[in-house]
Write a protein that holds these residues in place. Structure first.
Motif, PDB file in Angstrom:
ATOM      1  N   GLN A 194       6.764  39.541  56.487  1.00 36.32           N
ATOM      2  CA  GLN A 194       7.000  40.943  56.187  1.00 36.32           C
ATOM      3  C   GLN A 194       5.855  41.569  55.393  1.00 36.32           C
ATOM      4  OE1 GLN A 194       9.943  42.443  57.419  1.00 36.32           O
ATOM      5  NE2 GLN A 194      10.013  40.443  58.399  1.00 36.32           N
ATOM      6  N   TYR A 195       5.124  40.732  54.647  1.00 37.77           N
ATOM      7  CA  TYR A 195       4.148  41.261  53.698  1.00 37.77           C
ATOM      8  C   TYR A 195       2.696  40.942  54.016  1.00 37.77           C
ATOM      9  CZ  TYR A 195       8.476  41.389  50.959  1.00 37.77           C
ATOM     10  OH  TYR A 195       9.758  41.608  50.546  1.00 37.77           O
ATOM     11  N   ILE A 196       2.458  39.936  54.831  1.00 37.08           N
ATOM     12  CA  ILE A 196       1.091  39.427  54.965  1.00 37.08           C
ATOM     13  C   ILE A 196       0.399  39.930  56.227  1.00 37.08           C
ATOM     14  CG2 ILE A 196       1.595  37.298  56.238  1.00 37.08           C
ATOM     15  CD1 ILE A 196      -0.269  35.941  54.084  1.00 37.08           C
ATOM     16  N   GLN A 197      -0.921  40.158  56.116  1.00 37.20           N
ATOM     17  CA  GLN A 197      -1.746  40.574  57.248  1.00 37.20           C
ATOM     18  C   GLN A 197      -2.951  39.638  57.330  1.00 37.20           C
ATOM     19  OE1 GLN A 197      -0.694  43.188  59.137  1.00 37.20           O
ATOM     20  NE2 GLN A 197       1.061  43.322  57.741  1.00 37.20           N
ATOM     21  N   TYR A 198      -3.283  39.205  58.563  1.00 37.51           N
ATOM     22  CA  TYR A 198      -4.467  38.372  58.808  1.00 37.51           C
ATOM     23  C   TYR A 198      -4.468  37.099  57.958  1.00 37.51           C
ATOM     24  CZ  TYR A 198      -5.969  42.874  60.716  1.00 37.51           C
ATOM     25  OH  TYR A 198      -6.039  44.061  61.407  1.00 37.51           O
ATOM     26  N   MET A 199      -3.307  36.663  57.507  1.00 39.56           N
ATOM     27  CA  MET A 199      -3.166  35.472  56.682  1.00 39.56           C
ATOM     28  C   MET A 199      -4.078  35.516  55.457  1.00 39.56           C
ATOM     29  SD  MET A 199      -0.671  34.011  58.009  1.00 39.56           S
ATOM     30  CE  MET A 199      -0.583  32.516  57.057  1.00 39.56           C
ATOM     31  N   GLN A 200      -4.187  36.709  54.848  1.00 34.43           N
ATOM     32  CA  GLN A 200      -4.913  36.908  53.599  1.00 34.43           C
ATOM     33  C   GLN A 200      -3.883  37.180  52.506  1.00 34.43           C
ATOM     34  OE1 GLN A 200      -8.362  36.758  53.313  1.00 34.43           O
ATOM     35  NE2 GLN A 200      -8.312  36.098  55.446  1.00 34.43           N
ATOM     36  N   PRO A 201      -3.725  36.262  51.544  1.00 36.45           N
ATOM     37  CA  PRO A 201      -2.631  36.401  50.572  1.00 36.45           C
ATOM     38  C   PRO A 201      -2.791  37.577  49.625  1.00 36.45           C
ATOM     39  CG  PRO A 201      -4.022  34.517  50.032  1.00 36.45           C
ATOM     40  CD  PRO A 201      -4.505  35.032  51.345  1.00 36.45           C
ATOM     41  N   GLY A 202      -3.803  37.544  48.747  1.00 34.14           N
ATOM     42  CA  GLY A 202      -3.992  38.640  47.803  1.00 34.14           C
ATOM     43  C   GLY A 202      -2.822  38.787  46.843  1.00 34.14           C
ATOM     44  N   LYS A 203      -2.645  40.018  46.394  1.00 36.33           N
ATOM     45  CA  LYS A 203      -1.615  40.337  45.406  1.00 36.33           C
ATOM     46  C   LYS A 203      -0.526  41.176  46.069  1.00 36.33           C
ATOM     47  CE  LYS A 203      -1.155  42.763  40.966  1.00 36.33           C
ATOM     48  NZ  LYS A 203      -1.896  43.557  39.950  1.00 36.33           N
ATOM     49  N   LEU A 204       0.737  40.796  45.851  1.00 41.84           N
ATOM     50  CA  LEU A 204       1.848  41.559  46.431  1.00 41.84           C
ATOM     51  C   LEU A 204       2.032  42.844  45.642  1.00 41.84           C
ATOM     52  CD1 LEU A 204       4.138  41.710  48.498  1.00 41.84           C
ATOM     53  CD2 LEU A 204       5.587  40.470  46.885  1.00 41.84           C
ATOM     54  N   ARG A 205       1.955  43.985  46.338  1.00 40.82           N
ATOM     55  CA  ARG A 205       2.082  45.270  45.658  1.00 40.82           C
ATOM     56  C   ARG A 205       2.567  46.330  46.625  1.00 40.82           C
ATOM     57  NH1 ARG A 205      -3.295  47.545  43.608  1.00 40.82           N
ATOM     58  NH2 ARG A 205      -3.615  45.493  42.680  1.00 40.82           N
ATOM     59  N   THR A 206       2.950  47.454  46.082  1.00 39.73           N
ATOM     60  CA  THR A 206       3.369  48.600  46.887  1.00 39.73           C
ATOM     61  C   THR A 206       2.203  49.574  46.979  1.00 39.73           C
ATOM     62  OG1 THR A 206       5.657  48.347  46.168  1.00 39.73           O
ATOM     63  CG2 THR A 206       5.034  50.467  47.131  1.00 39.73           C
ATOM     64  N   ILE A 207       1.763  49.878  48.198  1.00 43.39           N
ATOM     65  CA  ILE A 207       0.649  50.807  48.389  1.00 43.39           C
ATOM     66  C   ILE A 207       1.142  52.065  49.087  1.00 43.39           C
ATOM     67  CG2 ILE A 207      -1.023  48.920  48.535  1.00 43.39           C
ATOM     68  CD1 ILE A 207      -1.080  49.434  51.611  1.00 43.39           C
TER      69      ILE A 207
END
Length: 315
Positions: free
Chosen positions: A226-239
């Motif tokens: 639901q949250y990930i794109q291109y299997m790049q983790p990064g920081k979970l946030r609301t944009i």
């Protein structure tokens, strides 16, 4: 010819998806139609005794007997879709693709197979797998078993710089994304979750290390998607971002996306989404002038810095 030969012939015809008619068979073997009826009755008994996945039924519309699957059968439409998706993924090498397509086609009847094959023939002929050419099917199954049993493993891994490493991990999910399969695993070295491309794992075995994660700490592959794109983790946030492209494309890209309101610029909408920021940024940058990120402030700054660095390459 004796009754045993007739019955084998009839059975073979039925297995080949042919319609069996009593009178033509009686004429072929020079017997009374009642003899053919007895053959069919004995075949019914044989099918029942052996618990074969068929039923011998009479079709009034077609005027003969035929086999009907006695178990739930995948439709030709489903098989076509699965093959199309498999071809588009490019994930399997030539040999594994051939085996997978052949296996899927065997799930439908001979006549349905004949309908599907011309539709996929050209794509199968021109299929171009990914460059790594690694066999994956056995690896996918083995890693999936470790995940199910919550067993830690040691993997031999070749990274993007072609360096080989051994890692002690607890695999938690197996995800397909953007042409590749990834193992999402807790790494003992980093004490955090890491992503490992499956085709770069060239060895794996049970680990002697003890790695445990509580239920709350484990990765849910369904939620991760639901949250990930291109299997790049990064920081979970609301944009939040203004978007002037095809709105459906943005909503489909980010499963958590929602339209907040019409944005300040004409022809745009304001979209909010919960995402891992690294992968989200990659997609947002690909949209060019169709996107303007408006929040949060530090994410806007990251977008500006990336765009400035990109422009600098053209100076």
């Amino acid at each position: 010819m004796n009754a045993a030969y007739r019955q084998l012939y009839i059975f073979q015809q039925l297995l080949s998806d042919h319609l069996v008619e009593k009178r033509p068979l009686a004429a072929r073997f020079n017997v009374d139609p009642r003899a053919i009826q007895r053959d069919l009755s004995q075949l019914k008994t044989f099918i029942s005794d052996q618990q074969l996945p068929y039923q011998l039924v009479y079709s009034r519309q077609r005027g003969g007997y035929q086999f009907v699957s006695a178990q739930d059968q995948v439709s030709k439409q489903v098989v076509l879709v699965l093959v199309k998706v498999l071809l588009a993924s490019r994930a399997l090498n030539q040999d594994e693709l051939h085996d997978a397509v052949t296996g899927l086609l065997k799930l439908v009847t001979v006549s349905e197979r004949a309908e599907v094959q011309p539709i996929i023939k050209n794509e199968v002929f021109h299929y171009q797998p990914l460059r790594h050419q690694q066999p994956l099917l056995k690896r996918i199954w083995a890693i999936s078993q470790y995940i199910s049993r919550q067993q830690p493993i040691a993997i031999d891994y070749r990274n993007a710089r072609n360096q080989t490493q051994t890692r002690e991990i607890l695999p938690q999910a197996l995800i397909f994304s953007e042409y590749y399969f990834y193992v999402v695993a807790y790494s003992l070295k980093y004490h955090a979750n890491r992503f490992f491309r499956l085709d770069r794992i060239f060895g794996y075995r049970l680990s002697t290390q003890k790695i445990h994660r509580s239920r709350a700490e484990r990765v849910s592959d369904g939620q991760l998607r639901q949250y990930i794109q291109y299997m790049q983790p990064g920081k979970l946030r609301t944009i939040r971002f203004e978007f002037s492209g095809v709105v459906e494309a943005a909503l489909d890209r980010f499963p958590t996306a929602r339209i907040i309101t019409a944005a300040s610029r004409p022809g745009t909408v304001l979209i909010e989404a919960d995402v891992f920021d690294s992968g989200a940024m990659m997609w947002l940058l690909s949209q060019g002038q169709r996107v303007k990120v408006v929040g949060p402030a530090d994410f806007v700054a990251q977008m500006k810095a990336s765009l400035t660095a990109t422009l600098a390459q053209y100076d």
